[in-house]
Design a protein around this motif. Structure first.
Motif, mmCIF file in Angstrom:
data_model
loop_
_atom_site.group_PDB
_atom_site.id
_atom_site.type_symbol
_atom_site.label_atom_id
_atom_site.label_comp_id
_atom_site.label_asym_id
_atom_site.label_seq_id
_atom_site.Cartn_x
_atom_site.Cartn_y
_atom_site.Cartn_z
ATOM 1 N N ILE A 1 33.979 -61.203 34.952
ATOM 2 C CA ILE A 1 33.754 -59.503 35.404
ATOM 3 C C ILE A 1 35.303 -59.516 36.693
ATOM 4 N N VAL A 2 34.847 -61.182 38.040
ATOM 5 C CA VAL A 2 35.583 -60.289 39.019
ATOM 6 C C VAL A 2 36.757 -60.170 38.574
ATOM 7 N N ASN A 3 37.877 -60.862 38.235
ATOM 8 C CA ASN A 3 39.571 -61.007 37.370
ATOM 9 C C ASN A 3 39.676 -59.872 36.617
ATOM 10 N N SER A 4 38.335 -58.956 35.973
ATOM 11 C CA SER A 4 38.739 -58.112 35.035
ATOM 12 C C SER A 4 38.837 -56.660 36.282
ATOM 13 N N THR A 5 37.867 -56.747 37.075
ATOM 14 C CA THR A 5 37.580 -55.996 37.972
ATOM 15 C C THR A 5 39.050 -55.442 38.707
ATOM 16 N N ILE A 6 39.503 -56.247 39.105
ATOM 17 C CA ILE A 6 40.801 -56.576 39.802
ATOM 18 C C ILE A 6 41.292 -56.249 39.676
ATOM 19 N N VAL A 7 41.765 -56.799 38.133
ATOM 20 C CA VAL A 7 42.862 -56.593 37.309
ATOM 21 C C VAL A 7 43.104 -54.692 37.055
ATOM 22 N N GLY B 1 41.341 -52.090 37.551
ATOM 23 C CA GLY B 1 41.209 -51.481 39.427
ATOM 24 C C GLY B 1 42.199 -51.182 39.940
ATOM 25 N N SER B 2 43.384 -52.438 39.910
ATOM 26 C CA SER B 2 44.389 -52.261 40.440
ATOM 27 C C SER B 2 45.451 -51.403 39.153
ATOM 28 N N THR B 3 45.195 -51.566 37.927
ATOM 29 C CA THR B 3 45.834 -51.257 37.211
ATOM 30 C C THR B 3 46.008 -49.705 37.109
ATOM 31 N N ALA B 4 44.247 -49.452 38.151
ATOM 32 C CA ALA B 4 44.184 -48.283 37.437
ATOM 33 C C ALA B 4 44.799 -47.076 38.737
ATOM 34 N N LEU B 5 45.188 -47.953 40.043
ATOM 35 C CA LEU B 5 45.596 -47.250 40.596
ATOM 36 C C LEU B 5 46.784 -46.719 41.593
ATOM 37 N N ILE B 6 47.594 -48.198 40.604
ATOM 38 C CA ILE B 6 48.979 -48.093 40.142
ATOM 39 C C ILE B 6 49.400 -47.933 39.805
ATOM 40 N N CYS B 7 48.608 -47.349 38.089
ATOM 41 C CA CYS B 7 49.025 -45.769 37.327
ATOM 42 C C CYS B 7 48.437 -44.301 37.668
ATOM 43 N N LEU B 8 47.829 -44.569 38.785
ATOM 44 C CA LEU B 8 47.352 -43.326 39.280
ATOM 45 C C LEU B 8 48.997 -42.962 40.617
ATOM 46 N N ALA B 9 49.078 -43.683 41.460
ATOM 47 C CA ALA B 9 50.010 -43.021 42.072
ATOM 48 C C ALA B 9 51.631 -43.158 41.141
ATOM 49 N N THR C 1 39.576 -38.599 34.937
ATOM 50 C CA THR C 1 39.656 -39.147 33.570
ATOM 51 C C THR C 1 41.465 -39.369 33.178
ATOM 52 N N THR C 2 42.420 -39.222 34.333
ATOM 53 C CA THR C 2 43.686 -40.348 33.728
ATOM 54 C C THR C 2 43.184 -41.746 34.139
ATOM 55 N N GLY C 3 42.698 -41.778 35.360
ATOM 56 C CA GLY C 3 42.776 -43.098 36.332
ATOM 57 C C GLY C 3 41.493 -43.809 35.281
ATOM 58 N N LEU C 4 40.514 -43.552 34.573
ATOM 59 C CA LEU C 4 39.530 -43.694 33.727
ATOM 60 C C LEU C 4 39.902 -44.234 32.545
ATOM 61 N N LEU C 5 40.786 -43.874 31.659
ATOM 62 C CA LEU C 5 41.388 -43.939 30.714
ATOM 63 C C LEU C 5 42.175 -44.882 30.864
ATOM 64 N N ALA C 6 43.371 -45.282 31.775
ATOM 65 C CA ALA C 6 44.014 -46.118 32.400
ATOM 66 C C ALA C 6 43.491 -47.598 32.511
ATOM 67 N N PHE C 7 41.871 -47.230 32.918
ATOM 68 C CA PHE C 7 41.292 -48.599 33.734
ATOM 69 C C PHE C 7 40.292 -48.940 32.013
ATOM 70 N N ILE C 8 39.822 -47.823 31.858
ATOM 71 C CA ILE C 8 38.983 -48.151 30.117
ATOM 72 C C ILE C 8 40.012 -49.448 29.485
ATOM 73 N N MET C 9 41.809 -49.184 29.050
ATOM 74 C CA MET C 9 42.909 -50.045 29.083
ATOM 75 C C MET C 9 42.970 -51.393 28.926
ATOM 76 N N ALA C 10 43.196 -51.318 30.600
ATOM 77 C CA ALA C 10 43.099 -52.223 31.098
ATOM 78 C C ALA C 10 41.801 -53.929 30.953
ATOM 79 N N TRP C 11 40.956 -53.112 30.980
ATOM 80 C CA TRP C 11 39.960 -53.758 30.855
ATOM 81 C C TRP C 11 39.217 -53.951 29.435
ATOM 82 N N ASN C 12 39.164 -53.722 28.457
ATOM 83 C CA ASN C 12 38.910 -53.655 27.171
ATOM 84 C C ASN C 12 41.314 -54.689 26.873
ATOM 85 N N GLU C 13 41.655 -55.231 26.908
ATOM 86 C CA GLU C 13 42.741 -55.545 26.310
ATOM 87 C C GLU C 13 43.110 -57.160 25.881
#
Lengths: 378, 281
Positions: free
Chosen positions: B75-81, B83-91, B202-214
């Motif tokens: 869970i920690v690994n997934s949260t880091i990956v 979360g970072s993915t969503a933030l970087i994607c948004l930026a 919305t987009t941050g969540l979409l990116a987060f879910i994509m990375a969370w489930n990959e």
């Protein structure tokens, strides 16, 4: 404060040229209104002065400096937009102070300026509100406040009142006029509403298809329109127009010119015109308020529509020859539909235009005579 | 006439309700089954007649995954990956979408098409080349490699959604800010981003879910519990002799909960974000 000069300013989008070599000068502290129908290029011109639209050719000079390549923020101008363009996530104070914050003004001074502008515009109690909590008129005031706090040398207004209802528009019009008197800053105002133009402007620039038709004071535009376009555009109800021929010209004093409408109606005006000859076909224009009912009037017709406006009454008169003239009378005279009417025309409200649509000017000393007469009446 | 009309309306409304219930059951049933499985004893899972309600309910599977299988590390690994993915994607996505939507730019739709085409590659086709690159760069079994790949995969979606969102903001706002003295960066940060918060959520969540489930890239590029993400972790539960359905279900429920909570918290923004610009305001 600053003067603004436009020298041969043109704008093209690809091959389409929308503004054609526009040239006029706005004096320091003057209120100039750009007016014209939709698509005449007035907003484009304003945006070029603002720096939001690149200039294809020509020069825009503000306060003696050519600003063609200077970004908007360095032009020392402020603009009020049609849609207000307020920042929805900022309070009224935030909206007004945004420019000051970006300019790096100390907070205390910014607050003083915001308070002062809010006081001028009656926004003192609303500083903590968000735009969504304001009425249309209040939003418009915030948009003006945002411009005022910057204390710019030139204010630009892009149809600022067109989103408001009629009553509010009138109120805001008065407020803008008061603002100009109070600040004395150069203002350039774009509108398609001729009433706004006439009431606010020191001078009006009439634009049509990207060209200047006439630059003049409101009264001059009304009393001496340069061409048919201006004559038709300025004035409500619009100028009555009919094709006519010149039947006779008396050059000796007292001068007179006899004009014959296509139906044979003869109209005599007691003035002479430059470059006019007997037999010439002209467009005759008569202002609605220059047509007066008179038993011996030369123009005969029947009342078709009566529009009582309270202080004024508009009669739509169908002439025997088929044209329809609008007559503007003071008071609520008891005219009935279908009743016959005879009209005479005041010379001061009669305009002649040549086949190219250009004004045929009255002889200079007649102009002076007419001006005295108009002055005496008013 | 009136009676038949009201009868028809009643029938129509009933049919609509039945259809709505069916769709909800269709969508929620697997999840409910999963929840039920997570609390059933192993012997009941293989019983001849399965039961939806666990009796007796058990917390063995939850204890198992957090105790024996150290699921919290995944869970920690997934949260880091994620979360970072969503933030970087948004930026990155915000800057790109802003440039495409708001600045004078030639051939913006050409560029958007190229961006979209990136997401059309079949992922299996790029695993091998990416593996070689990651190995050569010494990035195997790191968060970094997963974040880089997920950002690349998520950006097209983020850019397109934010592009659409930014386009709904009137251009006069930009012009007003320009007149106020804002440059492009200030305009983005102080005006466009705050005005687009629902779109960002919305987009941050979409990116987060994509990375969370990959699953596929995570499986290929990580090894060992220190870097593996949740989907790989759950897959690891299965061993040669035995599929621990109860543990898998418990893990699935645990990892779905954060998503459900996030969506519920931001529900208002998401709906606003997804429907923004649909009607003239």
């Amino acid at each position: 404060m600053a003067a603004v000069t436009l020298k041969s300013v043109s704008k093209s989008y690809g091959l389409a040229k929308v503004v054609h070599g526009i040239e006029f000068a706005i004096e320091d502290g003057e209120f100039v209104v750009l007016v014209g129908p939709s698509g005449c290029g007035k907003s484009t011109l304003l945006r070029m002065i603002a720096g939001l639209e690149p200039i294809t050719s020509g020069e825009v000079v503000i306060d003696g400096q050519i600003v063609n390549d200077i970004p908007p923020k360095y032009r020392d101008i402020a603009m009020v937009f049609q849609s207000y363009a307020l920042y929805p996530h900022m309070t009224v104070a935030g909206n007004m102070g945004f420019a000051l914050k970006l300019a790096g003004l100390p907070k205390a001074e910014a607050a003083t300026r915001i308070l002062k502008a809010a006081e001028i515009l009656g926004l003192g109690d609303l500083l903590d509100r968000y735009p969504r909590q304001l009425s249309g008129g209040q939003r418009q005031r915030v948009a003006m406040g945002r411009a005022i706090v910057r204390d710019p040398s030139v204010f630009l207004f892009d149809e600022p009142l067109s989103n408001l209802d009629a009553a509010l528009r009138m109120q805001m019009r008065v407020e803008i006029a008061e603002l100009h008197q109070r600040l004395g800053t150069t203002m350039i105002y774009v509108t398609h509403d001729q009433t706004e133009a006439m009431t606010l402007a020191d001078r009006i620039v009439v634009l049509n298809r990207g060209c200047v038709e006439q630059v003049a004071t409101p009264i001059e535009l009304y009393t001496r329109p340069a061409n048919l376009f201006v004559a038709r555009f300025i004035g409500s109800p619009p100028l009555n127009l009919a094709e006519a021929d010149i039947a006779a010209i008396t050059a000796d004093s007292p001068r007179s010119t006899e004009i014959v409408l296509k139906d044979g109606t003869k109209l005599t005006v007691d003035c002479g015109y430059e470059r006019l000859s007997v037999g010439q076909t002209v467009q005759l224009g008569i202002r609605p308020e220059a047509l007066l009912p008179a038993d011996d009037g030369p123009i005969a017709g029947r009342v078709q529509i009566v529009e009582p406006l309270g202080g004024l009454t508009l009669l739509h008169v169908r002439l025997d020859g088929g044209d329809t003239f609008i007559v503007q009378l003071t008071g609520a005279a008891g005219w009935r539909l279908g009743s016959p009417i005879r009209l005479k025309a005041e010379t001061s409200g009669v305009h002649l235009f040549d086949s190219a649509g250009q004004r045929i000017p009255q002889l200079p000393d007649d102009v002076a005579l007419l001006a005295r007469r108009v002055g005496a009446v008013s | 006439m009136m009676a038949s009309l009201s009868l028809r309306m009643a029938v129509g409304r009933t049919l609509l309700t039945v259809a709505a219930v069916l769709i909800v059951v269709w969508s929620v049933a697997p999840f409910l089954w999963q929840v039920s499985t997570a609390f059933q004893e192993d012997r009941l899972l293989t019983a001849a007649t399965p039961s939806l309600l666990p009796s007796p309910p058990t917390l063995d599977h939850l204890a198992n995954i957090f105790g024996e299988k150290q699921f919290q590390l995944y869970i920690v690994n997934s949260t880091i990956v994620a979360g970072s993915t969503a933030l970087i994607c948004l930026a990155i996505g915000a800057a790109a979408a802003f440039a495409l939507a708001r600045l004078r730019m030639r051939n913006r739709f050409g560029i958007l098409s190229v961006i979209l085409s990136v997401s059309m590659f079949p992922q299996i086709a790029i695993v091998a080349p990416l593996y070689l690159i990651a190995a050569a760069a010494g990035l195997m079994n790191t968060y970094t490699v997963l974040i880089i790949i997920y950002v690349a995969l998520g950006l097209p979606l983020v850019i397109w959604v934010l592009f659409g969102y930014f386009q709904t903001i009137p251009l006069e706002i930009d012009e007003a800010a320009t007149m106020d003295g804002a440059g492009p960066l200030r305009l983005l940060v102080s005006v466009i981003v705050p005005m687009s918060l629902p779109g960002f959520v919305t987009t941050g969540l979409l990116a987060f879910i994509m990375a969370w489930n990959e699953f596929m890239f995570a499986l290929s590029f990580t090894s060992g519990i220190k870097r593996q993400t949740i989907p790989v972790g759950i897959a690891n539960f299965t061993n040669l002799y035995y599929v621990p359905w109860g543990d898998i279900a418990a893990a699935s429920v645990v990892v779905t909960l954060p998503l459900v909570v996030l969506v519920l918290i931001f529900q208002r923004y998401i709906i606003e974000g997804l429907t923004q610009g649909a009607v003239k305001e």
